[in-house]
Design an enzyme around this catalytic site. Structure first.
Site, mmCIF file in Angstrom:
data_model
loop_
_atom_site.group_PDB
_atom_site.id
_atom_site.type_symbol
_atom_site.label_atom_id
_atom_site.label_comp_id
_atom_site.label_asym_id
_atom_site.label_seq_id
_atom_site.Cartn_x
_atom_site.Cartn_y
_atom_site.Cartn_z
ATOM 1 N N SER A 112 -4.660 -9.746 -13.049
ATOM 2 C CA SER A 112 -5.169 -8.380 -12.907
ATOM 3 C C SER A 112 -6.502 -8.415 -12.170
ATOM 4 O O SER A 112 -7.241 -9.402 -12.262
ATOM 5 C CB SER A 112 -5.389 -7.745 -14.281
ATOM 6 O OG SER A 112 -6.474 -8.373 -14.940
ATOM 7 N N ASP A 113 -6.811 -7.346 -11.425
ATOM 8 C CA ASP A 113 -8.200 -7.189 -11.007
ATOM 9 C C ASP A 113 -9.005 -7.003 -12.297
ATOM 10 O O ASP A 113 -8.448 -6.747 -13.373
ATOM 11 C CB ASP A 113 -8.390 -6.027 -10.026
ATOM 12 C CG ASP A 113 -9.709 -6.151 -9.236
ATOM 13 O OD1 ASP A 113 -10.605 -6.896 -9.671
ATOM 14 O OD2 ASP A 113 -9.834 -5.483 -8.186
ATOM 15 N N TRP A 114 -10.313 -7.150 -12.172
ATOM 16 C CA TRP A 114 -11.162 -7.213 -13.370
ATOM 17 C C TRP A 114 -11.149 -5.875 -14.126
ATOM 18 O O TRP A 114 -11.698 -4.886 -13.676
ATOM 19 C CB TRP A 114 -12.565 -7.653 -12.962
ATOM 20 C CG TRP A 114 -12.737 -9.148 -12.967
ATOM 21 C CD1 TRP A 114 -13.741 -9.830 -13.587
ATOM 22 C CD2 TRP A 114 -11.906 -10.147 -12.365
ATOM 23 N NE1 TRP A 114 -13.565 -11.190 -13.410
ATOM 24 C CE2 TRP A 114 -12.454 -11.417 -12.668
ATOM 25 C CE3 TRP A 114 -10.712 -10.124 -11.619
ATOM 26 C CZ2 TRP A 114 -11.877 -12.622 -12.250
ATOM 27 C CZ3 TRP A 114 -10.137 -11.316 -11.198
ATOM 28 C CH2 TRP A 114 -10.721 -12.537 -11.520
ATOM 29 N N ASN A 115 -10.421 -5.919 -15.246
ATOM 30 C CA ASN A 115 -10.293 -4.729 -16.078
ATOM 31 C C ASN A 115 -9.313 -3.703 -15.515
ATOM 32 O O ASN A 115 -9.415 -2.518 -15.818
ATOM 33 C CB ASN A 115 -11.661 -4.070 -16.294
ATOM 34 C CG ASN A 115 -11.682 -3.206 -17.515
ATOM 35 O OD1 ASN A 115 -10.945 -3.468 -18.466
ATOM 36 N ND2 ASN A 115 -12.485 -2.169 -17.502
#
Ligand code: NOJ
Length: 737
Positions: free
Chosen positions: A251-254
């Site tokens: 995932s991208d961060w968060n």
């Protein structure tokens, strides 16, 4: 000619065989499957879960698994160098690598970035970027990627990934999919039509998968109303089934939103493992994933598949054998215990040099040889007085612009400003330098009046949306030069008859005011060139090399001509479909200021003897799915050739470009699309054969009804030229059913 053609085809086929080889993945999967059996459930969960933000030395870290000697994986930005570590090399941005149109330099840059990552113990380097592709000329992060054209972006992805991974680090192709703007990036839905999705936004990721990229990052935005990292349609079906991707999706961060849906949709690793926002420390996987599996909402097989994919990527890159320990921490200034910079400064310089695009050169004002006096004007000529790294993540536009802002950055070990390099050169040529290194127009005019030639430096900056710079929330508010650059140039042009304008920019800038000044004789486009900025510029300005960069996007006469731009909205319908950048200008009959693929040289090139040898059959592409898509799609189906001659009197490099127009039987398609290019280095009067190899994909469109790539039957148009508008040779070929 024919013999030469076959030898060209034979070599490229050999290269392709290497890049398509799935033997590496098969062996890596065998190892991963054996290792999987030794892991307990806690270890498996730890391999797919980040240890929380700032919980380890890198921007992303997972848990180790002692039973198989698996480390806490280190994931680190950025696409232009190792972020938050020093010393490292601050390479030219992706957009400059794209502007070189030089496969070998794209590879060399990737290999050097990869070598620095590995040396610092980084397992996964978070790049390269093909999303944003750059359909919005004002999109904040367009400079992290290579070009708004999917073919050029695709080649750059492939070369960069091979360079990085041959150095031993896992690459990460990002951001998947449709992440075209910074405003509302965590809520906006990119509603992309199936055909435009395939032919524009998915295309360069196909090259990435074909190059055996180890990992892919799903993006913040929604795609067709579903979060990217929760989308079965784009993760399982598109990326893994249709493109045959065998690595893992992080995932991208968060950018993860649920425990169960993301797991079922095909997400394989969550980053950074905790929520940046609220409630603090909340986390979707970790113990929550363990519970979901125990409750039967996520099958054990899905977790085993996540782990297998992550381990396979690790084995694919041989990271199980003597990989260096992490040698820095992102959170304490990044001081590394090893120096990994080697001679990579020279790679940075060559990429910067060969990405300089000469837009205008009236009366051959360039190259300058031995001017008696030079006025150097503008704050963009010098390093930020507070130091090149004074603003965190380069979040300001003070001094010469050599990278954008945000996570896609690295620390400058040094930054050679234009003034530094010109001053060094002027000592050799005995030139008097008159400086006015602010953006004050009165001081500028005074300096300009006192010199034989005036060089004005202007810029335009953008970056990631978590930082606002001079009112720009990531995306640019307009396409004008910053700091009143137009007025600065006008003031100088009012006082000096030999004005050279140098532009440092993240993307297109409207140049009409500048072009309208008769005393502006030359415009030099330097992009965002990284640490060797000044040296690369001097190499070109003083004629050590001829400029050889070509625009990786269109420079319009006015912003509205693009027909696209970031939206202050929760939905972007991508209603322009296939018609972005030059595809749109061609279709609408709009005249750009400087077209896609344009760039001058100190020499001239002549084209002749077009050769068309195509043996494709019409119909849908079939064949087993290999990394990248159906195998048939990447098979060679012919080549187009032309003779290119350096018809001038100095050596130089030409980027010969091939554009193809589909037959009328295809659904409505842009008039011409880039389908080949070759950078040719030629001594004065030397000729060479340019050869553009075609694969089935190059002749195909995505057929929404049958969900297949189809080669249409009929007459294809062939255009070979020096830019998308400077077409020198034309021809046709016919494909029958
Ligand atoms: C968010 C950015 O979108 C991504 O590109 C980057 O890799 C991560 N932050 C980690 O810094």
């Amino acid at each position: 000619m024919i013999q030469l053609l076959f030898s060209v085809l034979a070599t490229t086929a050999a290269v392709r065989a290497y890049s398509l080889g799935s033997a590496g993945w098969d062996a890596a999967y065998s190892k991963a499957e054996r290792a999987l059996h030794k892991l307990n459930q806690t270890e498996k969960i730890g391999i797919v879960t980040g240890v929380t933000w700032e919980g380890g030395p890198c921007v992303g870290n997972t848990y180790s698994a002692e039973s198989i000697g698996y480390p806490s994986l280190c994931l680190q930005d950025s696409p232009l160098g190792v972020r938050d570590a020093n010393p490292v090399t601050a390479f030219p941005a992706g957009i400059n690598a794209g502007a070189t149109w030089d496969r070998s330099l794209m590879y060399a840059r990737g290999a050097a970035i990869g070598a620095e990552s590995k040396g610092l113990g980084v397992n996964v380097q978070l790049g390269p970027v093909a999303g944003p592709l750059g359909k919005n000329p004002d999109g904040g992060r367009i400079w992290e990627g290579f070009s708004v054209d999917p073919y050029l972006s695709g080649i750059a992805m492939e070369e960069t990934i091979q360079g990085m991974q041959n150095s031993g680090v896992q690459a990460c192709a990002k951001h998947w999919l449709g992440n075209e703007q910074e405003h509302n990036r965590e809520t906006i839905s990119s509603n992309i039509g199936d055909r435009a999705a395939h032919e524009l936004y998915v295309w360069p990721f196909m090259n990435a998968v074909k190059a055996n990229v180890a990992s892919v990052m799903c993006s913040y935005n929604k795609v067709n109303e579903t979060w990217s990292c929760e989308s079965d349609a784009i993760l399982n079906k598109l990326m893994k089934d249709e493109l045959g991707f065998r690595g893992y999706v992080m995932s991208d961060w968060n950018a993860q939103h649920t425990t169960v849906n993301s797991a079922l949709a095909g997400l394989d690793m969550t980053m950074p493992g905790s929520d940046f926002n609220s409630p603090p420390g909340s986390i979707f996987w970790g113990v929550n994933l363990q519970d979901a599996i125990a409750a039967g909402s996520v099958p054990q097989a899905r977790l085993d598949n996540m782990v297998t994919r992550i381990l396979a990527a690790w084995y694919l890159l041989d990271q199980d054998e003597g990989y260096p320990e992490v040698a820095f921490s992102s959170w304490n200034g990044g001081n590394a215990s090893v120096d990994v910079t080697d001679d990579h400064g020279s790679v940075a310089r060559v990429v910067a040099r060969d990405s300089v695009i000469l837009l205008k050169n009236q009366g051959k004002v360039l190259p300058i040889t031995r001017p008696k006096s030079l006025a150097i004007i503008g704050s963009d000529a010098v390093v930020n007085p507070n130091g090149p790294n004074a603003c965190s993540d380069r979040g300001c536009d003070n001094g010469t612009l050599a990278m954008g802002w945000g996570s896609g950055t690295a620390q400058f070990p040094y930054l050679v400003s234009p003034l530094d390099a010109i001053q060094a050169q002027s000592e050799r040529t005995g030139t008097k330098i008159i400086q006015s290194t602010t953006d004050d127009t009165i001081a500028a005019a005074k300096a300009a009046a006192a010199a034989e030639t005036a060089v004005v430096f202007i810029n335009s900056d953008s970056g990631e949306g978590y930082i606002t710079v001079e009112g720009n929330e990531g995306d640019r508010n307009n396409l004008d030069p910053w700091h009143n650059g137009n007025a600065l140039v006008e003031a100088v042009a009012a006082e000096n008859k030999n004005v050279i304008v140098v532009v440092h920019s993240v993307g297109p800038v409207i140049l009409e005011t500048i072009v309208a000044q008769p005393n502006v004789k030359a415009i030099v486009w330097a992009g965002i060139p990284g640490q060797e900025s000044g040296n690369a510029l001097v190499d070109v300005m003083y004629g050590a090399v001829s400029p050889s960069g070509k625009l990786p996007y269109t420079i319009a006469k006015q912003r509205s001509d693009y027909g696209t731009g970031w939206l202050n909205a929760e939905v972007d319908n991508f209603s322009e479909g296939l018609f972005i950048d030059y595809r749109h200008f061609d279709e609408s009959g709009l005249v750009p200021r400087y077209e896609f693929g344009y760039g001058l040289s100190y020499t001239t090139f002549a084209y002749s003897a077009i050769g068309i040898h195509v043996f494709a059959a019409a119909g849908p592409s079939t064949g087993p799915i290999i990394p990248g898509g159906p195998s048939e799609l990447f098979e060679p189906v012919g080549a187009i050739t032309a003779l290119v001659r350096n018809s001038g009197s100095v050596s130089g490099s030409e980027v010969a470009q091939l554009y193809i127009g589909l037959p009328d039987s295809a659904p409505r398609t842009p008039p011409k699309q880039l389908r080949g290019f070759q950078k040719l280095k030629l001594a004065a009067k030397q000729s060479t054969l340019a050869s553009f190899e075609l694969t089935r994909r190059d002749l195909s469109y995505w057929d929404v009804a049958t969900q297949k790539w189809v080669v249409p039957s009929g007459t294809f148009k062939v255009y070979i030229g020096s830019s998308s508008r400077d077409i020198r040779l034309q021809g046709t070929f016919t494909v029958k059913w």
